[in-house]
Design a protein around this motif. Structure first.
Motif, PDB file in Angstrom:
ATOM      1  N   HIS A  99      82.371  -2.577  50.188  1.00  0.00           N
ATOM      2  CA  HIS A  99      83.940  -1.695  50.007  1.00  0.00           C
ATOM      3  C   HIS A  99      83.830  -0.297  50.028  1.00  0.00           C
ATOM      4  O   HIS A  99      82.888   0.266  49.515  1.00  0.00           O
ATOM      5  CB  HIS A  99      84.606  -2.394  48.745  1.00  0.00           C
ATOM      6  CG  HIS A  99      85.962  -2.268  48.781  1.00  0.00           C
ATOM      7  ND1 HIS A  99      86.312  -0.738  48.377  1.00  0.00           N
ATOM      8  CD2 HIS A  99      86.953  -3.270  48.826  1.00  0.00           C
ATOM      9  CE1 HIS A  99      87.905  -0.943  48.514  1.00  0.00           C
ATOM     10  NE2 HIS A  99      88.266  -2.359  48.629  1.00  0.00           N
ATOM     11  N   ALA A 102      83.981   1.446  46.773  1.00  0.00           N
ATOM     12  CA  ALA A 102      82.700   0.937  45.931  1.00  0.00           C
ATOM     13  C   ALA A 102      82.291   2.289  45.340  1.00  0.00           C
ATOM     14  O   ALA A 102      82.008   3.430  45.804  1.00  0.00           O
ATOM     15  CB  ALA A 102      81.511   0.447  46.653  1.00  0.00           C
ATOM     16  N   HIS A 106      76.854   1.814  43.635  1.00  0.00           N
ATOM     17  CA  HIS A 106      76.567   0.327  44.270  1.00  0.00           C
ATOM     18  C   HIS A 106      76.407   0.656  45.581  1.00  0.00           C
ATOM     19  O   HIS A 106      76.025  -0.525  46.206  1.00  0.00           O
ATOM     20  CB  HIS A 106      78.012  -0.511  44.124  1.00  0.00           C
ATOM     21  CG  HIS A 106      78.291  -0.730  42.865  1.00  0.00           C
ATOM     22  ND1 HIS A 106      79.478  -1.529  42.629  1.00  0.00           N
ATOM     23  CD2 HIS A 106      77.904  -0.500  41.605  1.00  0.00           C
ATOM     24  CE1 HIS A 106      79.619  -1.960  41.328  1.00  0.00           C
ATOM     25  NE2 HIS A 106      78.441  -1.241  40.435  1.00  0.00           N
TER      26      HIS A 106
END
Length: 173
Positions: A99, A102, A106
């Motif tokens: 994403h 994010a 991550h």
């Protein structure tokens, strides 16, 4: 060449799908969706057989110019040849399922990949640094011009305002 619209190919009663009988209990739609949001009549969709649908969209896809059907001429900056292996690598779930918002914690693998790519490009070209954005097209050309301008300004030649390009250059130049 032109391809008729799917509505022009439509013939009443044709269906491009077949569904098995549902084994899920029926639901009263009005119990789930408020009446004011429901249609009064089904949407007017083309009625085509499955082979008609496949032929129609296959023919449309054949109208697209691609590296599989010919050579890209000079100036087609957004239509460069990329080996299908590169497309396959770029489509790997570990790359596509991240994403954009994010947290940094991550996406360490992504960041490592980008840093290593930049370092490899610099090693191959002998440059001090590189940018991975923008990837191509007019935005890439603008980035190149801005880099050139910054280089000249850094060398005390900030007054330069002309760029010499060939007649065959892309129109955005």
């Amino acid at each position: 060449m032109s391809e008729p619209l799917s509505f022009e190919l439509s013939s009443p009663g044709r269906k491009g799908y077949s569904l098995p009988a549902s084994d899920v209990p029926a639901v009263v739609v009005e119990d789930v969706i408020p009446r004011e949001y429901l249609r009064n009549a089904p949407p007017a969709l083309p009625e085509l057989s499955e082979p008609d649908v496949v032929r129609h969209f296959t023919h449309l896809s054949e109208l697209n110019y691609s590296i599989d059907s010919g050579f890209y001429p000079l100036g087609s900056c957004t239509m460069k040849y990329n080996p299908k292996l590169c497309d396959d690598a770029a489509a790997m779930p570990g790359l596509t399922d991240v994403h954009p918002a994010a947290p940094v914690s991550h996406v360490q693998g992504w960041l490592e990949l980008l840093v290593e790519l930049e370092e490899t490009l610099c090693a191959l070209t002998g440059m001090h640094s590189a940018t991975l954005q923008p990837p191509a097209g007019a935005a890439g050309e603008l980035t190149g011009l801005l880099l050139m301008r910054a280089w000249h300004e850094g060398n005390g030649e900030g007054g330069r305002r002309r760029v010499i390009i060939p007649d065959s250059a892309h129109g955005t130049n």
